[in-house]
Design a protein around this motif. Structure first.
Motif, mmCIF file in Angstrom:
data_model
loop_
_atom_site.group_PDB
_atom_site.id
_atom_site.type_symbol
_atom_site.label_atom_id
_atom_site.label_comp_id
_atom_site.label_asym_id
_atom_site.label_seq_id
_atom_site.Cartn_x
_atom_site.Cartn_y
_atom_site.Cartn_z
ATOM 1 N N VAL A 148 52.430 39.157 26.044
ATOM 2 C CA VAL A 148 51.772 37.960 26.570
ATOM 3 C C VAL A 148 52.414 36.710 25.966
ATOM 4 O O VAL A 148 52.711 35.738 26.670
ATOM 5 C CB VAL A 148 50.251 37.995 26.309
ATOM 6 C CG1 VAL A 148 49.602 36.662 26.642
ATOM 7 C CG2 VAL A 148 49.595 39.120 27.116
ATOM 8 N N SER A 149 52.683 36.741 24.664
ATOM 9 C CA SER A 149 53.310 35.598 23.991
ATOM 10 C C SER A 149 54.693 35.306 24.562
ATOM 11 O O SER A 149 55.045 34.146 24.789
ATOM 12 C CB SER A 149 53.428 35.869 22.488
ATOM 13 O OG SER A 149 52.178 36.111 21.917
ATOM 14 N N ILE A 171 48.611 32.391 31.926
ATOM 15 C CA ILE A 171 47.835 33.272 31.036
ATOM 16 C C ILE A 171 46.829 34.088 31.838
ATOM 17 O O ILE A 171 46.617 35.270 31.575
ATOM 18 C CB ILE A 171 47.157 32.479 29.889
ATOM 19 C CG1 ILE A 171 46.573 33.419 28.831
ATOM 20 C CG2 ILE A 171 46.051 31.566 30.391
ATOM 21 C CD1 ILE A 171 47.573 34.131 28.000
ATOM 22 N N ILE A 172 46.228 33.484 32.844
ATOM 23 C CA ILE A 172 45.260 34.207 33.678
ATOM 24 C C ILE A 172 45.968 35.309 34.456
ATOM 25 O O ILE A 172 45.489 36.442 34.516
ATOM 26 C CB ILE A 172 44.502 33.230 34.599
ATOM 27 C CG1 ILE A 172 43.552 32.368 33.756
ATOM 28 C CG2 ILE A 172 43.732 33.981 35.692
ATOM 29 C CD1 ILE A 172 42.937 31.203 34.486
ATOM 30 N N PHE A 173 47.120 35.004 35.034
ATOM 31 C CA PHE A 173 47.889 36.028 35.752
ATOM 32 C C PHE A 173 48.273 37.168 34.805
ATOM 33 O O PHE A 173 48.119 38.346 35.138
ATOM 34 C CB PHE A 173 49.140 35.411 36.383
ATOM 35 C CG PHE A 173 50.026 36.427 37.027
ATOM 36 C CD1 PHE A 173 49.732 36.916 38.287
ATOM 37 C CD2 PHE A 173 51.150 36.921 36.367
ATOM 38 C CE1 PHE A 173 50.547 37.873 38.889
ATOM 39 C CE2 PHE A 173 51.962 37.879 36.951
ATOM 40 C CZ PHE A 173 51.657 38.357 38.214
ATOM 41 N N LEU A 174 48.762 36.830 33.628
ATOM 42 C CA LEU A 174 49.189 37.862 32.675
ATOM 43 C C LEU A 174 48.017 38.741 32.240
ATOM 44 O O LEU A 174 48.145 39.969 32.183
ATOM 45 C CB LEU A 174 49.844 37.223 31.453
ATOM 46 C CG LEU A 174 51.193 36.570 31.702
ATOM 47 C CD1 LEU A 174 51.635 35.774 30.491
ATOM 48 C CD2 LEU A 174 52.234 37.600 32.088
ATOM 49 N N LEU A 175 46.895 38.123 31.938
ATOM 50 C CA LEU A 175 45.747 38.908 31.467
ATOM 51 C C LEU A 175 45.153 39.773 32.575
ATOM 52 O O LEU A 175 44.818 40.935 32.340
ATOM 53 C CB LEU A 175 44.677 37.986 30.865
ATOM 54 C CG LEU A 175 45.084 37.298 29.564
ATOM 55 C CD1 LEU A 175 44.017 36.284 29.148
ATOM 56 C CD2 LEU A 175 45.336 38.301 28.450
ATOM 57 N N ALA A 233 47.717 31.356 41.259
ATOM 58 C CA ALA A 233 48.910 31.846 40.563
ATOM 59 C C ALA A 233 49.663 32.846 41.431
ATOM 60 O O ALA A 233 50.900 32.800 41.527
ATOM 61 C CB ALA A 233 48.509 32.490 39.237
ATOM 62 N N ARG A 234 48.938 33.729 42.071
ATOM 63 C CA ARG A 234 49.587 34.725 42.950
ATOM 64 C C ARG A 234 50.289 34.039 44.121
ATOM 65 O O ARG A 234 51.396 34.424 44.498
ATOM 66 C CB ARG A 234 48.557 35.722 43.462
ATOM 67 C CG ARG A 234 48.024 36.631 42.368
ATOM 68 C CD ARG A 234 46.942 37.560 42.881
ATOM 69 N NE ARG A 234 46.235 38.159 41.771
ATOM 70 C CZ ARG A 234 44.917 38.160 41.638
ATOM 71 N NH1 ARG A 234 44.141 37.623 42.560
ATOM 72 N NH2 ARG A 234 44.367 38.730 40.585
#
Length: 178
Positions: A40-41, A126-130, A159-160
């Motif tokens: 994530v980072s 961050i929302i997409f990754l999580l 994001a999508r």
């Protein structure tokens, strides 16, 4: 006697039954969460060095808060570290892309997706990754980011859409160059 061997434990069995030190348990916690926090980072920064710094800071925060932090504490520490390092900033929501129908290519390379992710605003990234990479439910992401469930779902959808638009642009630019 032949069957006395059953009474003796092997060294491995004895080691597994012995109480483990706090340091060993903390190492296990670190090892079990390290890859997710680093991934994530890295996707948030695009830099291995910065991702390592965020990883280190996140675990320091988590272990200062709790001797044996759980998943939620580590995630909260990661979000705090991203905010403190100004990687995750509260941005004004951008309008969703309105490009209409985007033709999709079935085979998108991982490198193309990784590159496209970098173009997302940090709050959407961050929302997409999580949600889409790590598989967290929207309610958990909302709790972590201190947002409403509706805001998280809206940001995930946006994001999508941005990713699809960026991937289509990359594909079009690639075809023109060829």
């Amino acid at each position: 006697m032949l069957f006395e061997i059953d009474r003796h434990l092997t060294k491995m069995e004895a080691r597994e039954m012995a109480p483990r030190s706090l340091e060993e348990r903390q190492r296990d916690i670190y090892d079990s969460h390290r890859h997710r926090v680093f991934s994530v980072s890295y996707y948030m920064t695009g830099s291995e060095l910065e991702a390592e710094e965020i990883l280190r800071g996140s675990f320091i925060r988590a272990f200062l808060q709790e001797d044996e932090p759980d998943h939620a504490i580590i995630d909260a520490a990661l979000i705090e570290q991203l905010r403190d390092d100004r990687i995750l900033v509260q941005e004004r929501p951008l309008p969703a892309p309105t490009t209409g129908y985007l033709p999709q290519r079935n085979n998108i390379l991982r490198t193309e997706l990784e590159e496209a992710i970098r173009y997302l605003p940090s709050s959407e990234r961050i929302i997409f990754l999580l949600m889409d990479v790590e598989g967290y439910p929207a309610s958990r992401v909302a709790e972590m980011l201190k947002m409403s469930n509706a805001e998280v779902l809206r940001a995930a959808l946006t994001a999508r859409m941005r990713l699809r638009a960026e991937l289509a642009t990359m594909r079009d630019n690639g075809q023109e160059a060829a």
